[in-house]
Each structure stands twice: as C-alpha cells, then as structure tokens.
Motif scaffolding. Structure first.
Motif, PDB file in Angstrom:
ATOM      1  N   GLU A  20       0.824  -1.207   0.000  1.00  0.00           N
ATOM      2  CA  GLU A  20       0.000   0.000   0.000  1.00  0.00           C
ATOM      3  C   GLU A  20       0.858   1.257   0.000  1.00  0.00           C
ATOM      4  O   GLU A  20       0.570   2.225  -0.714  1.00  0.00           O
ATOM      5  N   GLU A  21       1.922   1.250   0.813  1.00  0.00           N
ATOM      6  CA  GLU A  21       2.809   2.416   0.873  1.00  0.00           C
ATOM      7  C   GLU A  21       3.496   2.649  -0.466  1.00  0.00           C
ATOM      8  O   GLU A  21       3.577   3.792  -0.943  1.00  0.00           O
ATOM      9  N   LEU A  22       3.976   1.575  -1.073  1.00  0.00           N
ATOM     10  CA  LEU A  22       4.627   1.702  -2.376  1.00  0.00           C
ATOM     11  C   LEU A  22       3.628   2.193  -3.420  1.00  0.00           C
ATOM     12  O   LEU A  22       3.937   3.088  -4.212  1.00  0.00           O
ATOM     13  N   ARG A  27       1.628   6.233  -7.050  1.00  0.00           N
ATOM     14  CA  ARG A  27       0.278   6.609  -7.489  1.00  0.00           C
ATOM     15  C   ARG A  27      -0.413   5.541  -8.338  1.00  0.00           C
ATOM     16  O   ARG A  27      -0.900   5.804  -9.442  1.00  0.00           O
ATOM     17  N   VAL A  28      -0.409   4.311  -7.807  1.00  0.00           N
ATOM     18  CA  VAL A  28      -1.189   3.221  -8.404  1.00  0.00           C
ATOM     19  C   VAL A  28      -1.948   2.547  -7.269  1.00  0.00           C
ATOM     20  O   VAL A  28      -1.715   2.841  -6.095  1.00  0.00           O
ATOM     21  N   GLY A  29      -2.833   1.642  -7.601  1.00  0.00           N
ATOM     22  CA  GLY A  29      -3.559   0.909  -6.574  1.00  0.00           C
ATOM     23  C   GLY A  29      -2.693  -0.189  -5.977  1.00  0.00           C
ATOM     24  O   GLY A  29      -1.794  -0.711  -6.641  1.00  0.00           O
ATOM     25  N   ALA A  30      -2.973  -0.549  -4.722  1.00  0.00           N
ATOM     26  CA  ALA A  30      -2.209  -1.613  -4.058  1.00  0.00           C
ATOM     27  C   ALA A  30      -2.356  -2.933  -4.809  1.00  0.00           C
ATOM     28  O   ALA A  30      -1.417  -3.737  -4.856  1.00  0.00           O
ATOM     29  N   ASN A  31      -3.517  -3.150  -5.421  1.00  0.00           N
ATOM     30  CA  ASN A  31      -3.706  -4.389  -6.177  1.00  0.00           C
ATOM     31  C   ASN A  31      -2.787  -4.437  -7.403  1.00  0.00           C
ATOM     32  O   ASN A  31      -2.396  -5.504  -7.854  1.00  0.00           O
ATOM     33  N   THR A  32      -2.406  -3.271  -7.913  1.00  0.00           N
ATOM     34  CA  THR A  32      -1.468  -3.220  -9.044  1.00  0.00           C
ATOM     35  C   THR A  32      -0.087  -3.681  -8.601  1.00  0.00           C
ATOM     36  O   THR A  32       0.567  -4.454  -9.309  1.00  0.00           O
ATOM     37  N   ILE A  33       0.358  -3.236  -7.427  1.00  0.00           N
ATOM     38  CA  ILE A  33       1.654  -3.682  -6.896  1.00  0.00           C
ATOM     39  C   ILE A  33       1.626  -5.194  -6.707  1.00  0.00           C
ATOM     40  O   ILE A  33       2.580  -5.896  -7.055  1.00  0.00           O
ATOM     41  N   GLU A  34       0.523  -5.697  -6.176  1.00  0.00           N
ATOM     42  CA  GLU A  34       0.382  -7.142  -5.976  1.00  0.00           C
ATOM     43  C   GLU A  34       0.499  -7.882  -7.314  1.00  0.00           C
ATOM     44  O   GLU A  34       1.188  -8.903  -7.411  1.00  0.00           O
ATOM     45  N   LYS A  35      -0.128  -7.351  -8.349  1.00  0.00           N
ATOM     46  CA  LYS A  35      -0.053  -7.975  -9.677  1.00  0.00           C
ATOM     47  C   LYS A  35       1.368  -7.942 -10.228  1.00  0.00           C
ATOM     48  O   LYS A  35       1.824  -8.901 -10.849  1.00  0.00           O
ATOM     49  N   TYR A  36       2.076  -6.825 -10.006  1.00  0.00           N
ATOM     50  CA  TYR A  36       3.473  -6.749 -10.448  1.00  0.00           C
ATOM     51  C   TYR A  36       4.292  -7.829  -9.750  1.00  0.00           C
ATOM     52  O   TYR A  36       5.051  -8.553 -10.391  1.00  0.00           O
ATOM     53  N   GLU A  37       4.144  -7.911  -8.436  1.00  0.00           N
ATOM     54  CA  GLU A  37       4.958  -8.833  -7.652  1.00  0.00           C
ATOM     55  C   GLU A  37       4.631 -10.296  -7.948  1.00  0.00           C
ATOM     56  O   GLU A  37       5.500 -11.153  -7.832  1.00  0.00           O
ATOM     57  N   ASN A  38       3.390 -10.570  -8.331  1.00  0.00           N
ATOM     58  CA  ASN A  38       2.991 -11.945  -8.646  1.00  0.00           C
ATOM     59  C   ASN A  38       3.209 -12.303 -10.112  1.00  0.00           C
ATOM     60  O   ASN A  38       2.903 -13.412 -10.536  1.00  0.00           O
ATOM     61  N   GLY A  39       3.728 -11.345 -10.894  1.00  0.00           N
ATOM     62  CA  GLY A  39       3.999 -11.601 -12.298  1.00  0.00           C
ATOM     63  C   GLY A  39       2.763 -11.605 -13.180  1.00  0.00           C
ATOM     64  O   GLY A  39       2.812 -12.071 -14.318  1.00  0.00           O
TER      65      GLY A  39
END
Length: 72
Positions: A20-22, A27-39
């Motif tokens: 969430e902090e990242l 300026r993206v949604g936390a779910n976007t970071i999760e998608k990046y990290e999960n490939g």
C-alpha cells in the motif's frame, strides 16, 4: 532467475514498505503492486522509472540487467 516482480518485492521488503505504501508513492492501486509482484502484470516504462526512484535502485537493475565494468 528473478523476475521484475520478485525484484520489486525484495526491494520493497528491504525498505520495510508495504504494498500500500509503495502504491501510494507511485500513485497506483495496491492491487497493481500485488499484480506486479505476482507476475500477473508488467509495469510500464514510466512506472519502472517511478519504482526505480522510490525503491532506490537503478532501473536497469530493476529490469534484471546487471552490468559489469570492463577493465580498460
């Protein structure tokens, strides 16, 4: 071989930052970071540059390009 998502996660965790902090910092949604990290999704070039700044890692390293200096 580490994927860009794995490198994002590793750098984020080293900085003791939540997804969430990242997400807020770039300026993206936390779910976007999760998608990046999960490939599941690849960040755009502009987002990679933002991630590079926030995670304090050169974009080339974030992309997995390791350069070694050649002796002259």
């Amino acid at each position: 071989m580490n994927s860009i998502g794995q490198r994002i996660r590793t750098c984020r965790e080293m900085l003791k930052m939540t997804q969430e902090e990242l997400a807020q910092k770039i300026r993206v949604g936390a779910n976007t970071i999760e998608k990046y990290e999960n490939g599941e999704q690849i960040p755009s070039t502009q987002t990679i540059l933002k991630l590079s700044t926030v995670l304090d890692i050169p974009a080339s390293e974030l992309l997995g390009q390791e350069y070694t200096e050649t002796p002259q």
